[in-house]
Write an enzyme that holds these catalytic residues in place. Sequence first.
Site, mmCIF file in Angstrom:
data_model
loop_
_atom_site.group_PDB
_atom_site.id
_atom_site.type_symbol
_atom_site.label_atom_id
_atom_site.label_comp_id
_atom_site.label_asym_id
_atom_site.label_seq_id
_atom_site.Cartn_x
_atom_site.Cartn_y
_atom_site.Cartn_z
ATOM 1 N N LYS A 26 -42.521 -8.383 -10.243
ATOM 2 C CA LYS A 26 -42.363 -9.146 -9.033
ATOM 3 C C LYS A 26 -42.079 -8.256 -7.899
ATOM 4 O O LYS A 26 -42.146 -8.522 -6.686
ATOM 5 C CB LYS A 26 -41.599 -10.655 -9.591
ATOM 6 N N ARG A 45 -37.679 -21.605 -10.106
ATOM 7 C CA ARG A 45 -37.366 -20.791 -11.652
ATOM 8 C C ARG A 45 -37.495 -22.430 -12.998
ATOM 9 O O ARG A 45 -36.826 -22.172 -14.215
ATOM 10 C CB ARG A 45 -35.928 -20.747 -11.742
ATOM 11 N N ARG A 55 -33.594 0.446 -16.126
ATOM 12 C CA ARG A 55 -33.377 -0.312 -14.804
ATOM 13 C C ARG A 55 -31.905 -0.179 -15.201
ATOM 14 O O ARG A 55 -30.689 0.593 -14.012
ATOM 15 C CB ARG A 55 -33.922 -1.724 -14.160
ATOM 16 N N ARG A 94 -27.591 -2.576 -12.634
ATOM 17 C CA ARG A 94 -27.543 -4.079 -12.572
ATOM 18 C C ARG A 94 -26.775 -4.774 -13.167
ATOM 19 O O ARG A 94 -27.212 -5.128 -14.262
ATOM 20 C CB ARG A 94 -28.837 -4.181 -11.667
ATOM 21 N N ARG A 100 -31.699 -14.112 -20.052
ATOM 22 C CA ARG A 100 -32.571 -13.721 -19.150
ATOM 23 C C ARG A 100 -33.910 -14.826 -19.392
ATOM 24 O O ARG A 100 -34.834 -15.413 -18.507
ATOM 25 C CB ARG A 100 -32.435 -12.870 -18.038
#
Length: 185
Positions: A13, A88, A127, A133, A144
């Site tokens: 996204k 969400r 990532r 992160r 998640r």
Amino acid sequence: MRIVLLGAPGSGKGTQATLLKQRLAVPHISTGEILRAAVAAGTPLGLQAKAVMASGALVSDEIVLGMLEERFRTDDVQRGFILDGYPRNLAQARALDALLGRLQLPVQRAVQLDVAEATLLGRLAGRAQAEGRADDNPEAVAHRLHVYTDQTAPVIDFYQRRGTLVRVPGEGSVEEILERIVAAL
Ligand code: AP5
């Protein structure tokens, strides 16, 4: 053009919104980015959101809607927008509908990026190594994905019923996916 980008964590996204923003000359509004900036700046909102985000859970609907209302008060959204990371859950989808109805800026297209779970896990692990992160560790990623299936996936049907949904395969090169999205718009 007024667009909502939907998809699981790691579906691309943010990557696609950054490119679409240039292509369509409209602002990119990412609730995740706004929240991460608040965490980094140590604002009261950031302090509230920090632990929730690190666990992979959703920040409260009330906080995120307040943040979004503030963002939609700025003039640049009159040109259009790409909303990434919101809604969400169904409560957020209804709240967004009401807010944009009041502003006479209804969503024109909801773009769902479809990506297989193995690909999502591979991208987020990559990532985690490259950027570290806070919510890309295996426990937070698992949570998640669970939150996505449980709370966010029903939002796809919401836009399907509105007649604004388009589904785009989200695997392949970043450029290929961008062209698929532009064609679907
Ligand atoms: P948010 O920032 O929205 O994170 P997310 O939905 O988990 O999505 P990601 O940023 O992980 O993935 P993405 O789909 O944007 O993919 P990306 O382009 O980055 O939210 C984070 C947290 O904030 C939430 O968990 C929650 O706590 C809170 N939050 C945010 N919004 C909220 C809301 N509305 N309500 C409540 N809480 C909220 O790509 C991922 C990786 O893949 C990158 O490394 C990228 O380089 C790579 N990649 C992308 N495309 C490709 C490709 N085609 N090929 C290979 N690699 C690719």
